[in-house]
Design an enzyme around this catalytic site. Structure first.
Site, mmCIF file in Angstrom:
data_model
loop_
_atom_site.group_PDB
_atom_site.id
_atom_site.type_symbol
_atom_site.label_atom_id
_atom_site.label_comp_id
_atom_site.label_asym_id
_atom_site.label_seq_id
_atom_site.Cartn_x
_atom_site.Cartn_y
_atom_site.Cartn_z
ATOM 1 N N CYS A 50 9.718 -18.091 16.137
ATOM 2 C CA CYS A 50 11.153 -18.270 16.325
ATOM 3 C C CYS A 50 11.513 -19.723 16.061
ATOM 4 C CB CYS A 50 11.539 -17.894 17.756
ATOM 5 S SG CYS A 50 13.259 -18.275 18.130
ATOM 6 N N ASN A 71 2.714 -14.559 14.777
ATOM 7 C CA ASN A 71 2.437 -13.352 15.564
ATOM 8 C C ASN A 71 0.961 -13.001 15.499
ATOM 9 O OD1 ASN A 71 5.361 -13.006 14.547
ATOM 10 N ND2 ASN A 71 5.160 -11.412 16.077
ATOM 11 N N HIS A 98 2.551 -13.416 20.163
ATOM 12 C CA HIS A 98 2.280 -14.508 19.223
ATOM 13 C C HIS A 98 0.926 -15.091 19.579
ATOM 14 C CE1 HIS A 98 6.017 -14.917 16.838
ATOM 15 N NE2 HIS A 98 6.466 -14.136 17.801
ATOM 16 N N HIS A 127 4.860 -7.431 21.925
ATOM 17 C CA HIS A 127 5.053 -8.349 20.794
ATOM 18 C C HIS A 127 4.395 -9.677 21.169
ATOM 19 C CE1 HIS A 127 7.854 -10.138 17.608
ATOM 20 N NE2 HIS A 127 7.555 -11.228 18.290
ATOM 21 N N ARG A 135 10.507 -9.889 8.883
ATOM 22 C CA ARG A 135 11.525 -10.507 9.745
ATOM 23 C C ARG A 135 10.953 -11.729 10.490
ATOM 24 N NH1 ARG A 135 12.278 -12.174 14.836
ATOM 25 N NH2 ARG A 135 11.275 -10.316 15.659
ATOM 26 N N ASP A 136 10.062 -11.494 11.448
ATOM 27 C CA ASP A 136 9.549 -12.616 12.254
ATOM 28 C C ASP A 136 8.782 -13.592 11.350
ATOM 29 O OD1 ASP A 136 8.637 -14.162 14.450
ATOM 30 O OD2 ASP A 136 8.396 -12.406 15.696
#
Ligand code: COA
Ligand code: ZN
Length: 308
Positions: free
Chosen positions: A241, A250, A210, A208, A12-13
């Site tokens: 994002c 990440n 980055h 979470h 996803r990310d």
């Protein structure tokens, strides 16, 4: 039971920010390979507007086709009721609601202020809990820009605590605190983690990070020292994002697993298996990845003595 739970977010990310669309079959192959490595959860895709994130426009095909392994939770990002309905139709184990702690990033990313997002959350919880879902779907919420906003700068800790409280009051069960553009530092992380754990001791928090400014692993360690046991991480260190200027990858899953296992903290993840999957990434995305252990090898790697 491992000491840490890792939620793998590369599908996803990681893939949401890739310039090239990764073919659906390759996404399915990647998720199936990841689900055999001992990861607790995989964030498989996002059910967002295909105009906002064309890279994940095949979300339903992906989630319907992946192998479902017992013990590996499949979670997906959803910003609104439409996303929740699409996710429920694919029988996900968890929905990960997303909102921003800062107004400007919320508007840039989701076209919603935090207040508007919370209104969506209330409607999403109602949708997820309404019959005939039958089985329990876990409701997690991710709070973007928790540690700082690329447009507004500092995000006050009191605002974060207030937003978490509002999410929980709506029926959210778990919360992910997200450092969207790598602005957090370990002292800040430790402070906020201690504050949320003291105020909401029953809530499972996920961190979470980055690695935009090289502080990702240091932040994860600070969070763990504060008592956090759930982390998002992304294979190869992919991620970012598209609606947060300057966003990069990440914290890297292999690097995170390597660090904690080297410290004697069990992750449940087979690092060799994870490294093998990581080695397939350049073939899928067409470029190198920022992961470090994948390049250097594990710390127990030994080289032959040079002849002299
Ligand atoms: N899934 C699929 N399509 C969706 C959708 C969803 N969850 N939500 C909205 N749409 C569609 C609508 O059907 C509509 O389609 P149409 O133009 O063909 O009629 C269009 O998107 C606009 O809908 P609207 O409700 O007005 O949304 P918006 O334009 O205000 O955008 C979001 C709001 C939240 C849908 C959009 O900003 C978004 O998807 N953002 C996600 C960004 C992201 O994933 N960032 C990275 C992760 S942090
Ligand atoms: Zn992220």
């Amino acid at each position: 039971m491992p000491s840490l739970q890792i939620n793998e977010v590369a599908p996803r990310d990681g893939l949401q920010i890739e310039a090239e669309f990764v073919p659906t079959a390759d996404k399915i192959g990647l998720i199936d390979a990841l689900s055999a490595t001992g990861l607790a959860r995989i964030e498989a895709t996002s059910f967002v507007s295909p105009k906002a994130i064309p890279q994940l426009r095949d979300a339903a095909e992906v989630v319907t086709a992946i192998q479902r392994r017992p013990g590996v939770g499949i979670t997906v990002l959803v910003p609104n009721v439409k996303g929740a309905e699409r996710a429920l139709a694919c029988h996900v184990d968890e929905v990960n609601l997303v909102m921003s702690a800062s107004e400007s990033h919320g508007l840039a990313n989701l076209r919603m202020t935090p207040t508007q997002s919370l209104e969506q959350f209330a409607a999403i919880v109602e949708t997820v809990r309404a019959p005939p879902q039958g089985r329990e779907v876990f409701i997690n919420a991710s709070l973007s820009t928790t540690f700082g906003c690329p447009f507004e700068g500092e995000v006050p800790e009191a605002r974060v605590l207030d937003l978490v409280e509002r999410q929980l009051a709506l029926g959210v069960q778990g919360v992910s605190l997200c450092d969207t553009t790598g602005m957090a530092n370990p002292a800040q992380v430790r402070r906020l983690c201690e504050a949320v754990l003291a105020r909401f001791p029953e809530t499972p928090f996920t961190l979470h990070f980055h690695n935009t400014r090289g502080m990702g692993l240091a932040n994860a360690l600070a969070a763990w020292q504060a008592g956090i046991t759930r982390f998002d991480a992304s294979l190869g260190g992919l991620g970012g994002c598209p609606y947060a200027p300057g966003a990069t990858g990440n914290v890297c899953s292999e690097d995170l697993v390597h660090m904690f296992e080297a410290m004697g903290v069990s992750t449940g993840v087979d690092l060799d298996a994870l490294l093998k999957v990581s080695a397939t990434l350049p073939g899928l995305i067409g470029h190198d990845t920022p992961g470090q252990v994948a390049k250097a090898g594990k710390a127990d790697r030994r080289y032959p003595m040079p002849a002299r």
